[in-house]
Design a protein around this motif. Structure first.
Motif, short mmCIF file in Angstrom:
data_model
loop_
_atom_site.label_atom_id
_atom_site.label_comp_id
_atom_site.label_asym_id
_atom_site.label_seq_id
_atom_site.Cartn_x
_atom_site.Cartn_y
_atom_site.Cartn_z
N HIS A 10 0.84 -1.21 0.00
CA HIS A 10 0.00 0.00 0.00
C HIS A 10 0.87 1.26 0.00
N ALA A 13 2.42 1.64 -3.51
CA ALA A 13 1.41 2.07 -4.48
C ALA A 13 1.02 3.52 -4.27
N ASP A 14 0.94 3.92 -3.02
CA ASP A 14 0.56 5.31 -2.70
C ASP A 14 1.67 6.28 -3.09
N LEU A 57 0.95 0.89 -11.24
CA LEU A 57 0.18 -0.30 -10.90
C LEU A 57 -0.33 -1.00 -12.14
N THR A 58 -0.25 -2.32 -12.14
CA THR A 58 -0.92 -3.11 -13.16
C THR A 58 -2.41 -3.17 -12.84
N GLU A 59 -3.19 -3.78 -13.73
CA GLU A 59 -4.61 -3.92 -13.45
C GLU A 59 -4.83 -4.70 -12.16
N GLN A 60 -4.04 -5.76 -11.95
CA GLN A 60 -4.16 -6.55 -10.72
C GLN A 60 -3.71 -5.72 -9.50
N GLU A 62 -4.02 -2.47 -9.24
CA GLU A 62 -5.10 -1.52 -8.95
C GLU A 62 -6.18 -2.18 -8.09
N LEU A 63 -6.53 -3.43 -8.41
CA LEU A 63 -7.54 -4.15 -7.62
C LEU A 63 -7.09 -4.31 -6.18
N PHE A 65 -4.83 -2.47 -4.61
CA PHE A 65 -4.71 -1.15 -3.99
C PHE A 65 -6.08 -0.65 -3.52
N ASP A 66 -7.13 -0.91 -4.30
CA ASP A 66 -8.49 -0.54 -3.88
C ASP A 66 -8.83 -1.23 -2.56
N ARG A 69 -6.66 0.23 0.31
CA ARG A 69 -7.11 1.58 0.64
C ARG A 69 -8.35 1.54 1.52
#
Length: 304
Positions: A10, A13-14, A57-60, A62-63, A65-66, A69
């Motif tokens: 996290h 990614a942030d 972030l890759t698509e995975q 992003e998932l 990270f959501d 978060r």
């Protein structure tokens, strides 16, 4: 799934950088990199694209990270409730409202709140966009319409109307209009009807613009409209709550006003026991009661 690895993911990614995340976590870049690789291996996927400027972030990714978060926001909420179980009120309270109401009504009254709770930290977020309270984008909101989300506690504070105001100097130099037909010799200051604002205000402005107006000045928030009015530029469309704090404003064309606009205070159900929410809610309620009392007294004085 290992929470330590998720916490490090996290942070990366942030920050978008291994180095910056390591600084925030007090870990070396190599330690952070090892944890990210281990997490990717455990998930059998790639979470970041590496390039010279940092990480994407890759698509995975992003998932994931959501998810982290959302987890972080819920942990923050839990920590806030734990801190609020103490007698002393302290810590951060994130308050969101519109630019006009926040800068012209709420902010000038905050000294009274800080006088009672000097260790409280208010993060005042002024914007027209509605922040998502259940997702903890803010802790409490003051909105110009009733919130539609079911999992919010809401309280109706007051109603406001948009009216026409001018400075005494402007009226002395340009005359006071007696009807909308007289606006052909005046400058109208208002929000642009396309800018974010309460619908009642936009409706009133469209109605005024259907008449012959001598000149226009449009601004994208009520604070700017007020500045134009007090600097003698014209007749402005402003919320009526300003009349108490800016008694030099002259209310012109009293029969012209918008429909009522309800003002609501709202906060998530999960923060019902928060002492910071409680003291802010009570503070705003007391200020609204005082505002209503002064408004009633002023109306009675005008009627005599």
């Amino acid at each position: 799934m290992d929470w330590d690895k998720l916490r490090i993911f996290h942070a990366v990614a942030d920050a978008g950088s291994l180095t910056h995340a390591g600084d925030a976590l007090h870990l070396s870049q190599s330690a952070v990199s090892r944890q990210i690789r281990a997490l990717e291996e455990s998930l059998n996927t790639t979470l970041f694209h590496r390039h010279a400027r940092g990480l994407i972030l890759t698509e995975q990714g992003e998932l994931l990270f959501d998810a982290t978060r959302s987890m972080t926001k819920r942990l923050d909420a839990a920590a806030a409730r734990i801190r609020d179980s103490e007698e002393e009120v302290f810590g951060e309270l994130r308050v969101t409202t519109t630019i006009g109401f926040g800068s012209l009504w709420l902010a000038p009254r905050l000294p009274q709140l800080y006088a009672k709770y000097p260790h409280l930290k208010i993060d005042l977020m002024l914007e027209e966009r509605l922040l998502d309270l259940p997702m903890r984008e803010a802790d409490v909101a003051i909105r110009m319409k009733e919130p539609s989300q079911a999992d919010l506690i809401r309280r109706r504070l007051m109603t406001i109307n948009m009216r026409l105001y001018a400075s005494p100097r402007y009226l002395a130099a340009n005359g006071t209009p007696e009807s909308l037909d007289d606006m052909g010799t005046h400058r109208l200051i208002s929000q642009n009807t396309q800018s974010a604002q309460v619908s009642a205000g936009a409706t009133l402005v469209r109605e005024l613009m259907s008449h012959e107006i001598g000149s226009f000045l449009t601004v994208n928030n009520y604070f700017g409209v007020l500045q134009g009015v007090i600097h003698d530029l014209g007749i402005g469309v402003l919320p009526d709550y300003l009349a108490q704090d800016f008694p030099e404003l002259v209310h012109v064309l009293p029969d012209v006003e918008s429909n009522e606009v309800p003002v609501f205070l709202a906060y998530p159900e999960e923060l019902r026991q928060s002492k910071r929410i409680e003291v802010f809610r009570d503070f705003v309620t007391e200020e609204v009661i005082a505002y209503r009392r002064r408004k009633r007294d002023s109306a009675e004085a005008d009627a005599q």
